[in-house]
Motif scaffolding. Structure first.
Motif, PDB file in Angstrom:
ATOM      1  N   GLU A  47      13.248   0.242 -39.672  1.00  0.00           N
ATOM      2  CA  GLU A  47      13.572   0.885 -37.822  1.00  0.00           C
ATOM      3  C   GLU A  47      11.969   1.520 -38.088  1.00  0.00           C
ATOM      4  OE1 GLU A  47      16.929   3.691 -38.404  1.00  0.00           O
ATOM      5  OE2 GLU A  47      18.074   0.860 -37.513  1.00  0.00           O
ATOM      6  N   ARG A  85      15.618   1.250 -49.540  1.00  0.00           N
ATOM      7  CA  ARG A  85      15.626   3.116 -48.254  1.00  0.00           C
ATOM      8  C   ARG A  85      14.280   3.535 -48.804  1.00  0.00           C
ATOM      9  NH1 ARG A  85      20.134   2.905 -43.768  1.00  0.00           N
ATOM     10  NH2 ARG A  85      19.338   4.848 -43.941  1.00  0.00           N
ATOM     11  N   GLY A 131      15.613   6.674 -44.309  1.00  0.00           N
ATOM     12  CA  GLY A 131      15.828   5.897 -42.921  1.00  0.00           C
ATOM     13  C   GLY A 131      15.662   4.362 -43.562  1.00  0.00           C
ATOM     14  N   ASP A 132      15.912   3.807 -42.491  1.00  0.00           N
ATOM     15  CA  ASP A 132      15.318   2.211 -42.658  1.00  0.00           C
ATOM     16  C   ASP A 132      14.008   1.740 -42.487  1.00  0.00           C
ATOM     17  OD1 ASP A 132      16.532  -0.874 -42.557  1.00  0.00           O
ATOM     18  OD2 ASP A 132      15.863  -0.818 -40.430  1.00  0.00           O
TER      19      ASP A 132
END
Lengths: 208, 252
Positions: free
Chosen positions: B34, B16, B30-31
């Motif tokens: 993405e 992450r 976040g990812d």
């Protein structure tokens, strides 16, 4: 199916990932039958001219690639793969290239304030507006190279200004070369791979 | 002419993107796929992934992250943090990285730079140098272990050495500027310009768009890197580039 030539020259998986992204399936191969039955052939490459030609010779791939051109299977050379399409390379000595395109591969001339290798994003200027690759006009693509193609202007689709004018897209008949990395050039690069896909589709239509 | 590059840096922990202060109190941002795709959309020119835990188990997780990102994001990707051997480099390059960045490992074992350059080419080998100005000795010292340990090595001399060994690019972080949001350490990059012939990435200190125009106008660096201002959406890459275009700096 696109045959990506396997001759042990650095990372080719990113080229295959970008092909997948634009809807072209590919296999990594050095098998003559697989290459000659493919809908398109890609010669990738990172490294040095002489050892790369030695590796192609060792795997008997030179006559196979000659046959690819003979049959008009769309052949795309990327980075060092583009340079190998020319007649002669002058990287660490003089080496014979594949000779599908007229010209020679020479070192980028030194100029105050400009680094060699040219590494980064440079802006393309199209010389052949009618080419299927003309969409690259004004777009930046990602380069990593110390040598460039010194070749007749007739085959130059686009180029960039550096310490000299550097051809970035070259094309003659079914043979295309890109000096930059389309697989690392975001949308501009993916659009060029889509244009190559158009060539592949036309070839498949004529073959059938 | 080459465009000046804007490079967001993603700190990765356990698959992450995270961000903390001096690597503590990590917040989940976040990812990675993405976030990388978002940066691509914004016009980032390159991404640096920094493995902030860098244990052996984490390395496999990092390779998976790179594998996933490189299937969706088509720009140069550099991986750093905990790369200590040719095998580690191979793992990251096979996963889809274009370059690997060596920091403490290069100081501990400079031969690794040369071995990597010979095997993969100089264009794959980035050497990261963390440095601060030592008032007592009046030189830039090389720091290791995420800036926790001063090696006493002169950073300017070290930059010369790593280039000779085959580094194809230098990523130079000013530990004085890092986290201050007061702009890049201009004096450091001016000093580095004198000795560096390979592309140079400036890092540390970004707080506003003007910090980028300043470093590009006052020094010859090729790229500017930032993490928090992009992660916390204080700035977007397109805002930075719009400002640079106004200032007549060539960007993509």
């Amino acid at each position: 199916m696109i045959a990506v030539i396997d001759y042990d020259t650095g990372n080719v998986k990113n080229v295959m990932k970008a092909l997948t992204y634009v809807g072209l399936e590919s296999i990594l191969t050095d098998d003559a039958d697989e290459i000659l039955s493919a809908d398109g052939v890609i010669l990738p490459g990172v490294g040095s001219f002489g050892p790369a030609m030695d590796e192609l010779n060792k795997r008997d791939l030179v006559p196979v690639l000659q046959e690819v051109v003979q049959r008009k299977i769309p052949l795309l050379g990327i980075c060092l793969g583009m340079q190998l399409l020319f007649e002669t390379g002058y990287e660490f000595g003089q080496h014979q290239g594949l000779g599908f395109l007229p010209g020679k591969i020479v070192e980028i001339p030194a100029k105050e304030g400009l680094k060699v290798p040219e590494m980064g994003w440079n802006q393309n200027e199209v010389l052949q507006p009618a080419s299927r690759f003309a969409g690259v006009d004004g777009k930046f693509t990602y380069f990593v190279h110390s040598f460039y193609a010194d070749c007749p202007q007739e085959i130059v689709v686009a180029g960039v200004q550096y310490s000299t004018f550097i051809p970035s897209v070259v094309s003659q008949g079914s043979v295309v070369g890109m000096q930059f990395h389309p697989e690392k050039s975001t949308d501009a690069g993916l659009d060029l791979l889509k244009a190559y896909k158009g060539m592949v589709e036309e070839y498949v239509d004529t073959r059938n | 002419m080459l465009a000046k590059r804007i490079i967001p840096c993603l700190d990765v922990d356990d698959g992450r993107v995270k961000k903390g202060i001096n690597f503590v109190n990590l917040r989940d941002i976040g990812d990675p796929v993405e976030i990388a795709a978002m940066y691509q959309e914004q016009g980032a020119d390159e991404l640096v992934f920094l493995d902030i835990t860098a244990t052996n188990e984490q390395r496999k997780t990092m390779a998976d992250v790179i594998e996933r990102v490189s299937s969706q994001v088509f720009m140069p990707l550099t991986v750093g943090g905990g790369i200590r051997s040719i095998e580690d480099m191979q793992t990251m390059l096979r996963a889809g990285a274009d370059k690997v960045s060596l920091n403490s490992a290069a100081v501990n074992n400079p031969a690794l730079i040369q071995q990597g350059a010979e095997k993969f080419g100089s264009q794959c080998i980035v050497v990261a140098i963390d440095t601060w100005w030592n008032e007592e000795t009046e030189q830039y010292d090389v720091m290791v272990k995420g800036g926790r340990e001063d090696t006493g090595l002169n950073a300017i001399q070290w930059a010369k050495v790593v280039q000779k060994l085959g580094a194809g690019e230098l990523l130079i972080t000013s530990m004085d500027a890092d986290g201050t949001k007061n702009g890049f350490d201009i004096a450091l990059y001016q000093a580095m310009d004198e000795v560096v012939d390979v592309p140079l990435i400036a890092s540390g200190g970004v707080g506003k768009v003007e910090d980028f125009s300043e470093v590009f106008q006052e020094t010859n660096v090729d790229a500017g890197l930032a993490a928090s201002v992009f992660h916390f959406r204080e700035l977007t890459v397109d805002q930075v580039k719009a400002h640079l275009r106004e200032q007549k700096v060539v960007v993509r």
